[in-house]
Design a protein around this motif. Sequence first.
Motif, short mmCIF file in Angstrom:
data_model
loop_
_atom_site.label_atom_id
_atom_site.label_comp_id
_atom_site.label_asym_id
_atom_site.label_seq_id
_atom_site.Cartn_x
_atom_site.Cartn_y
_atom_site.Cartn_z
N LEU A 128 0.82 -1.36 0.12
CA LEU A 128 -0.10 -0.14 -0.08
C LEU A 128 0.85 1.20 -0.10
O LEU A 128 0.50 2.00 -0.51
N LEU A 129 1.92 1.26 0.45
CA LEU A 129 2.92 2.18 0.50
C LEU A 129 3.47 2.76 -0.87
O LEU A 129 4.25 3.56 -0.87
N ASP A 178 1.76 3.28 -3.38
CA ASP A 178 0.93 4.29 -4.11
C ASP A 178 1.46 5.55 -4.22
O ASP A 178 1.80 6.21 -3.23
N PRO A 179 1.85 5.95 -5.53
CA PRO A 179 2.48 7.33 -5.72
C PRO A 179 1.69 8.51 -4.87
O PRO A 179 2.60 9.49 -4.83
N ASN A 180 0.49 8.46 -4.96
CA ASN A 180 -0.30 9.51 -4.27
C ASN A 180 0.10 9.84 -2.88
O ASN A 180 -0.09 10.95 -2.38
N LEU A 181 0.56 8.95 -2.38
CA LEU A 181 1.08 9.03 -0.82
C LEU A 181 2.37 9.94 -0.79
O LEU A 181 2.45 10.51 0.50
N TRP A 182 3.08 10.01 -2.06
CA TRP A 182 4.21 10.79 -1.81
C TRP A 182 4.02 12.10 -2.31
O TRP A 182 5.27 12.91 -2.21
N HIS A 183 3.07 12.40 -3.24
CA HIS A 183 2.95 13.74 -4.01
C HIS A 183 2.71 14.63 -3.02
O HIS A 183 1.92 14.37 -2.01
N LEU A 184 3.35 16.05 -3.33
CA LEU A 184 2.73 17.07 -2.55
C LEU A 184 2.09 18.10 -3.29
O LEU A 184 2.62 18.60 -4.07
N ASN A 185 0.66 18.07 -2.99
CA ASN A 185 0.08 18.93 -3.82
C ASN A 185 -0.96 19.62 -2.98
O ASN A 185 -0.93 19.20 -1.63
N ARG A 186 -1.82 20.60 -3.19
CA ARG A 186 -2.93 21.09 -2.33
C ARG A 186 -3.74 20.15 -1.50
O ARG A 186 -3.96 20.21 -0.59
N ILE A 195 -3.42 6.56 4.36
CA ILE A 195 -3.38 5.60 3.04
C ILE A 195 -4.79 5.21 2.40
O ILE A 195 -4.57 5.64 1.10
N PRO A 196 -5.70 5.08 2.91
CA PRO A 196 -7.04 4.94 2.26
C PRO A 196 -7.49 6.25 1.69
O PRO A 196 -8.10 6.29 0.50
N LEU A 197 -7.13 7.53 2.39
CA LEU A 197 -7.69 8.81 1.87
C LEU A 197 -6.81 9.09 0.87
O LEU A 197 -6.81 10.26 0.10
N ARG A 198 -5.48 8.71 0.57
CA ARG A 198 -4.59 8.88 -0.50
C ARG A 198 -4.09 10.18 -0.28
O ARG A 198 -3.93 11.02 -1.27
N VAL A 199 -3.52 10.67 0.95
CA VAL A 199 -3.09 11.95 1.17
C VAL A 199 -1.55 11.68 1.39
O VAL A 199 -1.11 10.67 1.63
N ASN A 200 -0.73 12.86 1.36
CA ASN A 200 0.63 12.66 1.90
C ASN A 200 1.01 12.11 2.98
O ASN A 200 0.68 12.52 4.02
N LEU A 201 1.39 11.01 3.04
CA LEU A 201 1.87 10.18 4.21
C LEU A 201 2.98 10.70 5.13
O LEU A 201 2.53 10.96 6.21
#
Length: 176
Positions: free
Chosen positions: A28-29, A31-39, A69-75
């Motif tokens: 699960l880690l 997922d690229p969305n966990l590492w992107h930094l956007n608004r 992780i399930p919300l796919r925000v910056n971990l």
Amino acid sequence: MPKKFIRRFLPDHNEVKKNRTLKMFGTLLHDPNLWHLNRRSAKGAVGIGLFFAFWPLPFQMLLSAAAAIPLRVNLPLSIATVWISNPITMPPIFYFAYQVGSTVLGTEIITFDFELSWSWLGQSISTIGPAFILGCAICSIFAGAIGYFGLDWIWRWSVVKAWQERRLLKRKTNKF
């Protein structure tokens, strides 16, 4: 811009993936969305981190990661934001939460001396526990919402300001 400011304080995502406490999340880690930094990912991560920072539990970072992780925000940002409540800031934060809970319940604020023992914990659960837990819940919801909407506002403001500066610079260069 907030992105550049936040990125300075975040750890490398490869280092976070190697953390043994986060290994339980497995692939699960990745997922690229966990590492992107956007608004979107930043405001969600700050909201989650501040929400769990007011929980009087020893594993706040794990809960923050489990929500991110399930919300796919910056971990990394959600885990780092939890550290608003650290061993130095916990006593005033939790005392404030107790005062909020006592005020909402309409109970008298009891002065107490903290002891790091099971007997003190058992005794205090019945006396200050309900006000403390309610105060933590109220502060957690309030802080999470303030963090979420506050960072969204700051991010939008900085983007508008950057566009205005570019427009002004463009006007200045076109005059000559």
